[in-house]
Scaffold this active site. Structure first.
Site, PDB file in Angstrom:
ATOM      1  N   GLY A  10      72.518  21.530  47.018  1.00  0.00           N
ATOM      2  CA  GLY A  10      72.575  22.538  47.898  1.00  0.00           C
ATOM      3  C   GLY A  10      71.268  22.857  48.569  1.00  0.00           C
ATOM      4  O   GLY A  10      71.353  23.752  49.554  1.00  0.00           O
ATOM      5  N   ARG A  48      80.173  17.145  62.355  1.00  0.00           N
ATOM      6  CA  ARG A  48      79.755  18.426  61.611  1.00  0.00           C
ATOM      7  C   ARG A  48      79.434  19.500  63.042  1.00  0.00           C
ATOM      8  O   ARG A  48      79.499  20.589  62.672  1.00  0.00           O
ATOM      9  CB  ARG A  48      78.351  18.132  61.291  1.00  0.00           C
ATOM     10  CG  ARG A  48      78.337  17.154  60.135  1.00  0.00           C
ATOM     11  CD  ARG A  48      77.309  17.039  59.128  1.00  0.00           C
ATOM     12  NE  ARG A  48      77.041  18.510  58.448  1.00  0.00           N
ATOM     13  CZ  ARG A  48      76.193  19.219  58.733  1.00  0.00           C
ATOM     14  NH1 ARG A  48      75.357  19.055  59.647  1.00  0.00           N
ATOM     15  NH2 ARG A  48      75.857  20.511  57.849  1.00  0.00           N
ATOM     16  N   CYS A 102      88.668  11.828  73.015  1.00  0.00           N
ATOM     17  CA  CYS A 102      89.601  12.694  74.013  1.00  0.00           C
ATOM     18  C   CYS A 102      89.801  14.054  73.173  1.00  0.00           C
ATOM     19  O   CYS A 102      90.821  14.202  72.766  1.00  0.00           O
ATOM     20  CB  CYS A 102      91.003  12.023  74.207  1.00  0.00           C
ATOM     21  SG  CYS A 102      90.675  10.578  75.085  1.00  0.00           S
ATOM     22  N   GLU A 103      88.768  14.812  73.376  1.00  0.00           N
ATOM     23  CA  GLU A 103      88.724  16.040  72.370  1.00  0.00           C
ATOM     24  C   GLU A 103      87.796  16.921  73.284  1.00  0.00           C
ATOM     25  O   GLU A 103      86.557  16.397  73.147  1.00  0.00           O
ATOM     26  CB  GLU A 103      88.528  15.673  71.222  1.00  0.00           C
ATOM     27  CG  GLU A 103      88.605  16.976  70.320  1.00  0.00           C
ATOM     28  CD  GLU A 103      89.937  17.301  69.710  1.00  0.00           C
ATOM     29  OE1 GLU A 103      90.537  16.138  69.362  1.00  0.00           O
ATOM     30  OE2 GLU A 103      90.064  18.375  69.027  1.00  0.00           O
ATOM     31  N   TYR A 152      81.472  22.539  62.050  1.00  0.00           N
ATOM     32  CA  TYR A 152      80.667  23.609  61.547  1.00  0.00           C
ATOM     33  C   TYR A 152      79.945  24.311  62.483  1.00  0.00           C
ATOM     34  O   TYR A 152      78.857  25.085  62.330  1.00  0.00           O
ATOM     35  CB  TYR A 152      80.021  23.386  60.241  1.00  0.00           C
ATOM     36  CG  TYR A 152      80.323  22.293  59.298  1.00  0.00           C
ATOM     37  CD1 TYR A 152      81.475  22.949  58.566  1.00  0.00           C
ATOM     38  CD2 TYR A 152      79.864  21.239  59.085  1.00  0.00           C
ATOM     39  CE1 TYR A 152      81.904  22.005  57.414  1.00  0.00           C
ATOM     40  CE2 TYR A 152      80.259  20.452  57.943  1.00  0.00           C
ATOM     41  CZ  TYR A 152      81.347  20.571  57.156  1.00  0.00           C
ATOM     42  OH  TYR A 152      81.742  19.924  56.177  1.00  0.00           O
ATOM     43  N   GLU A 197      71.956  18.170  41.054  1.00  0.00           N
ATOM     44  CA  GLU A 197      72.892  17.319  41.964  1.00  0.00           C
ATOM     45  C   GLU A 197      72.507  17.350  43.424  1.00  0.00           C
ATOM     46  O   GLU A 197      73.399  17.677  44.212  1.00  0.00           O
ATOM     47  CB  GLU A 197      74.042  17.753  41.796  1.00  0.00           C
ATOM     48  CG  GLU A 197      74.712  17.384  40.277  1.00  0.00           C
ATOM     49  CD  GLU A 197      76.302  18.005  40.242  1.00  0.00           C
ATOM     50  OE1 GLU A 197      76.954  17.675  39.463  1.00  0.00           O
ATOM     51  OE2 GLU A 197      76.584  18.779  41.286  1.00  0.00           O
ATOM     52  N   PRO A 198      71.212  17.065  43.901  1.00  0.00           N
ATOM     53  CA  PRO A 198      70.972  17.126  45.404  1.00  0.00           C
ATOM     54  C   PRO A 198      71.701  15.933  46.010  1.00  0.00           C
ATOM     55  O   PRO A 198      71.783  15.072  45.457  1.00  0.00           O
ATOM     56  CB  PRO A 198      69.596  16.892  45.420  1.00  0.00           C
ATOM     57  CG  PRO A 198      68.858  16.178  44.222  1.00  0.00           C
ATOM     58  CD  PRO A 198      70.069  16.558  43.311  1.00  0.00           C
ATOM     59  N   GLY A 199      72.256  16.413  47.286  1.00  0.00           N
ATOM     60  CA  GLY A 199      72.830  15.197  47.920  1.00  0.00           C
ATOM     61  C   GLY A 199      72.300  15.121  49.621  1.00  0.00           C
ATOM     62  O   GLY A 199      71.238  14.071  49.708  1.00  0.00           O
ATOM     63  N   ARG A 200      72.448  16.389  50.350  1.00  0.00           N
ATOM     64  CA  ARG A 200      71.902  16.360  51.679  1.00  0.00           C
ATOM     65  C   ARG A 200      70.352  16.123  51.446  1.00  0.00           C
ATOM     66  O   ARG A 200      69.819  15.006  52.303  1.00  0.00           O
ATOM     67  CB  ARG A 200      72.268  17.805  52.197  1.00  0.00           C
ATOM     68  CG  ARG A 200      71.678  17.981  53.484  1.00  0.00           C
ATOM     69  CD  ARG A 200      71.857  19.398  54.039  1.00  0.00           C
ATOM     70  NE  ARG A 200      73.151  20.039  53.635  1.00  0.00           N
ATOM     71  CZ  ARG A 200      74.074  20.062  54.196  1.00  0.00           C
ATOM     72  NH1 ARG A 200      74.323  19.642  55.357  1.00  0.00           N
ATOM     73  NH2 ARG A 200      75.252  20.790  53.536  1.00  0.00           N
TER      74      ARG A 200
END
Ligand code: LLP
Length: 433
Positions: A250, A332, A363-364, A336, A292-295
């Site tokens: 995190g 993203r 198409c959004e 978010y 547990e770092p990911g980002r």
């Protein structure tokens, strides 16, 4: 720092470089849109965490790469070489890690609703730990492990009740969360008591993850304290000894100039101190510590290069700059409202004089990459790089509008190589009957 990513620079031609290689050259060779990552920077981040674990916790722990941030065979090979463990959350991630030759004993299998066949796969392949989310899967693991004549080392995912200051959708430590069992209701204690008498499983640890993109040390210190008190309570009340404490990931990264990340080693330094103090205070053994770092391992090592197509100026309203990718490769913003920075590949330091909205080709209407970005003059045909897209972009990509997924290109010591090929139209229909 010229850019939000350390591995970027500008060469004598005035072009943006990543890991020392000209982004225009890479874009010409591999076409756009494409993810480009600097492998040295990924490795450097692993080394920072591993060194911190050694320096501040006497090496009595393991740093896992949370592979949901970016999962492909090449990344697991890097993690293996760097001596990391990995966290996987699905049969697909587990399969990819195993196929890449990642050592099973350093794999932690997470997830709030593991399917029976995924649990079976984890047992068959002797994964190091299963992090148990709930009673349903606990019973299933016990049953399948006994059938296989094995005893599985398990951790429990605990909700420590911490409301880390971040986006609602990525807060997971608080009680109203689909993940894990709660501390304050006694649910966590009950399930561990129950598990300690179950066959086929061995309770080795407890786990928590309080959220993502967090820039403060305090919530992590508080989580460590709460978890250590819980470990103390388990020992005092039931004589259950816990060997392992997993404090999740995190840690925040720099997406824009407004983000002020803490040096990554500081997190391990801060929680180590709390864990040592609490071990003494609660008279429990110092646990093996897992982070547990990911980002923070991959986000700042990657960018996405696009080609600009239509530039539409709606007088007095907005200028839309449309690129040849969008929400399919980076969902993203639509999910978010995440913020990013972009630069032009051929004039990355040009003065930012104009407010534009960088949109995708889906198409959004919400298919936007950056709303109201200050940019230099942009023309159709320009190459544009959106920065810090190394995490949760490729791994969250979709084929919406049947747009093929992008390649992942690795830059390593001045060379480029493909880690993931671009999908073809044939790939898109390969499962269609
Ligand atoms: N461990 C567990 C149990 C997790 O659930 C997560 C992230 C991590 C570690 C790694 O967290 P990190 O260091 O990457 O922040 N898709 C969202 C992020 C979701 C994170 C989910 N869990 C995004 O794009 O921001």
């Amino acid at each position: 720092m010229k850019f939000v990513m350390d591995c970027l620079d500008v060469n004598e031609k005035g072009n943006l470089t990543i890991g020392g290689v000209d982004v225009e050259t890479i874009a010409n060779e591999y076409q756009t849109p494409a993810y480009i990552m600097d492998e040295n920077s990924i490795r450097e981040n692993c080394r920072i965490y591993n060194k911190a674990m050694k320096d501040y916790y006497n090496g009595n722990g393991l740093v896992l790469y949370a592979s949901k941030a970016l999962s492909c065979m090449h990344i697991y090979r890097i993690m293996k070489e760097e001596g990391m463990g990995v966290d996987v959350v699905s049969g697909g991630e587990l399969f990819t890690a195993l196929k890449a030759g990642f050592p099973a004993d350093k794999i932690y299998f997470h997830g709030n609703n593991k399917k029976d066949d995924e649990i079976q796969m984890a047992i068959d392949n002797n994964v190091g730990r299963i992090v148990v989310d709930n009673i349903f899967e606990l019973d299933k693991i016990s049953e399948l492990a006994q059938k296989a004549n094995k005893t599985i080392d398990i951790l429990f995912r605990i909700k420590p009740g911490i409301d880390a200051h971040t986006h609602d959708f990525v807060q997971t430590g608080q009680i109203d969360s689909k993940f894990g069992v709660a501390l304050e209701t006694g649910e966590a204690e009950e399930i561990i008591k129950y598990a300690s008498g179950l066959k086929g499983v061995r309770v080795v640890g407890v786990h928590c993850h309080i959220g993502s993109q967090i820039f403060e040390l305090a919530p992590f210190e508080l989580a460590a304290e709460k978890m250590m008190n819980f470990i103390g309570d388990l020992k005092d009340k039931y004589g259950i000894e816990i060997d392992e404490l997993n404090l999740g990931g995190g840690y925040g990264i720099k997406y824009t100039e407004h983000d002020t990340p803490i040096n990554y080693d500081k997190y391990i330094q801060a929680v180590s101190k709390v864990v040592y103090e609490m071990s003494e205070k609660r008279n429990v053994k110092t646990p093996f510590m897992v982070m547990e770092p990911g980002r923070s391992i991959v986000a700042s090592s990657g960018l996405t290069v696009y080609k600009v197509g239509a530039v539409k100026e709606i007088p007095n309203i907005r200028t839309y700059v449309s690129v040849d990718g969008g929400m399919g490769d980076n969902p993203r913003y639509i999910m978010y409202q995440s913020e990013y920075e972009a630069v032009l590949v051929k004039k990355p330091l040009a003065e930012k004089i104009k407010k534009v909205t960088i949109a995708g080709k889906c198409c959004e209407s919400g298919d936007i990459l950056i709303k109201d970005a200050m940019m230099p003059e942009i023309n159709s045909g320009d190459l544009l790089a959106v920065l810090a897209t190394g995490a949760y972009n490729y791994s969250m990509a979709s084929n919406y509008n049947r747009i093929p997924r992008l390649p992942v290109i690795m830059v390593y010591n001045g060379e480029t190589k493909l880690a993931v090929k671009r999908e073809s139209y044939e790939d898109l229909i390969k499962n269609d009957l």
